[in-house]
Design an enzyme around this catalytic site. Structure first.
Site, PDB file in Angstrom:
ATOM      1  N   ARG A  32      11.184  -1.448 -11.108  1.00  0.00           N
ATOM      2  CA  ARG A  32       9.729  -1.447 -10.907  1.00  0.00           C
ATOM      3  C   ARG A  32       9.010  -1.322 -12.235  1.00  0.00           C
ATOM      4  NH1 ARG A  32       8.402  -0.435  -5.780  1.00  0.00           N
ATOM      5  NH2 ARG A  32       6.658  -1.731  -6.398  1.00  0.00           N
TER       6      ARG A  32
ATOM      7  N   PRO B  22       0.808  -1.214   0.000  1.00  0.00           N
ATOM      8  CA  PRO B  22       0.000   0.000   0.000  1.00  0.00           C
ATOM      9  C   PRO B  22       0.835   1.255   0.000  1.00  0.00           C
ATOM     10  CG  PRO B  22      -0.571  -1.466   1.805  1.00  0.00           C
ATOM     11  CD  PRO B  22       0.709  -1.929   1.260  1.00  0.00           C
TER      12      PRO B  22
ATOM     13  N   HIS C 286      -1.254 -16.324   7.241  1.00  0.00           N
ATOM     14  CA  HIS C 286      -0.447 -15.119   7.040  1.00  0.00           C
ATOM     15  C   HIS C 286      -0.488 -14.183   8.239  1.00  0.00           C
ATOM     16  CE1 HIS C 286      -1.585 -16.195   2.713  1.00  0.00           C
ATOM     17  NE2 HIS C 286      -0.309 -16.470   2.839  1.00  0.00           N
TER      18      HIS C 286
END
Length: 295
Positions: free
Chosen positions: A285, A2, A114
């Site tokens: 990226r 995020p 997780h």
DNA sequence: TTAAATGTTTAAAT
DNA sequence: CATTTAAACATTTA
């Protein structure tokens, strides 16, 4: 995962429910995911929920802070306490507050495989889940946390500077503009999705060197960075492509439906200028841009 | 099997 | 010194 808008979305949600609640117990399921001293937080009341760039800060009584960095796949799920009247109901995701990287852990049974840290509150439970284990939870004095090197080195958020300051900060570098936008020590909060989209909005090529933007491009870029971040917050952040199941439950954000370039390789530019969104790697990226309008 | 994924740090190369 | 590139960190999915 995020970026600033996603963390801000979680912050806004948690700020509605956490203040006034007490941390009863912290359970660490994965040592790697936790730093600091959990005892400092146990028994303390939540005062507020804050954010610095992409870091969430849960402010506790007695100048204790919980800092959480989601990195790529961190997520938080708040499960409200089960009401007596619903004792016989089948557990469901209804009423949960979720944020961060979208996976089926949002709606599945918790703790999941997780789940790394569990915060047992006097009312409800907060789960920190993190698939790839890059993220961290830290409990320490406010002083210690504020003095973390990572936080100390953060540049200002775009919201806190003027267009002139933005130009000054960004144009100091000779690196490609996209890398500078994503450099947290220059400007904080902007990650890969919003950097791609802001550059498209401003019609700036991601490769253009940061000190060579033309004319009003600095001002345009400043405005578009603010614009996409604000829009991200307005839509409750991005919840990515595998979120169908999650949206079914009304959980997760909708910014992904408004991506300009991100994840649109091969598609037509939204400006309908004949350009096809091209993808290449910049600084390791995925970088998306329209060769027609971003030159 | 390889590549890539909303992030950051580190080392090595230029 | 500034900058760039690659790799590293786990895991999952395409």
């Amino acid at each position: 995962m995020p970026e600033l808008p996603e963390i801000e979305t979680v912050r806004l949600q948690l700020a509605k429910v956490l203040p006034g609640k007490k941390i009863r117990k912290i359970e660490i399921l994965k040592l790697k995911s936790f730093q600091g001293k959990k005892e400092l937080a146990e028994g303390k009341e939540v005062i507020g929920v804050k954010r610095m760039a992409k870091v969430l800060l849960i402010d506790l009584a007695g100048d204790i802070d919980i800092a959480i960095h989601f990195k790529m796949t961190g997520q938080l799920v708040f499960e409200p306490a089960v009401q007596k009247s619903t004792k016989y109901e089948v557990p469901s995701a209804k009423g949960r507050i979720v944020g961060g990287h979208p996976t089926k852990d949002f709606t599945g049974e918790l703790p999941s495989k997780h789940t790394r840290v569990i915060f047992r509150l006097d009312s409800g439970t907060l789960y920190f889940n993190d698939q790839r284990l890059f993220g961290w939870v830290m409990v320490n004095s406010e002083f210690k946390i504020q003095n973390l090197k990572f936080l100390q080195n953060l540049g200002p958020e775009p919201f806190d500077i003027t267009g002139e300051e933005f130009e000054k900060l960004v144009s100091r570098s000779k690196r490609p503009i996209k890398l500078v936008l994503m450099d947290q020590t220059v400007i904080s909060g902007v990650g890969n999705i919003y950097a791609n989209d802001a550059l498209w909005e401003a019609k700036v090529n991601p490769r253009r060197l940061a000190n060579t933007l033309r004319g009003n491009q600095y001002k345009e870029l400043y405005k578009s960075v603010l614009g996409v971040l604000r829009e991200g917050i307005r839509y409750g952040g991005a919840t990515a492509a595998d979120a169908k199941y999650i949206n079914l439950h009304g959980l997760g954000g909708h910014y992904q439906e408004h991506f300009r370039t991100y994840d649109r390789e091969g598609e037509e530019c939204l400006r309908e200028d004949g350009g096809i969104i091209h993808k290449f790697s910049l600084g390791g990226r995925g970088t998306y841009f329209c060769p027609v309008c971003q030159r």
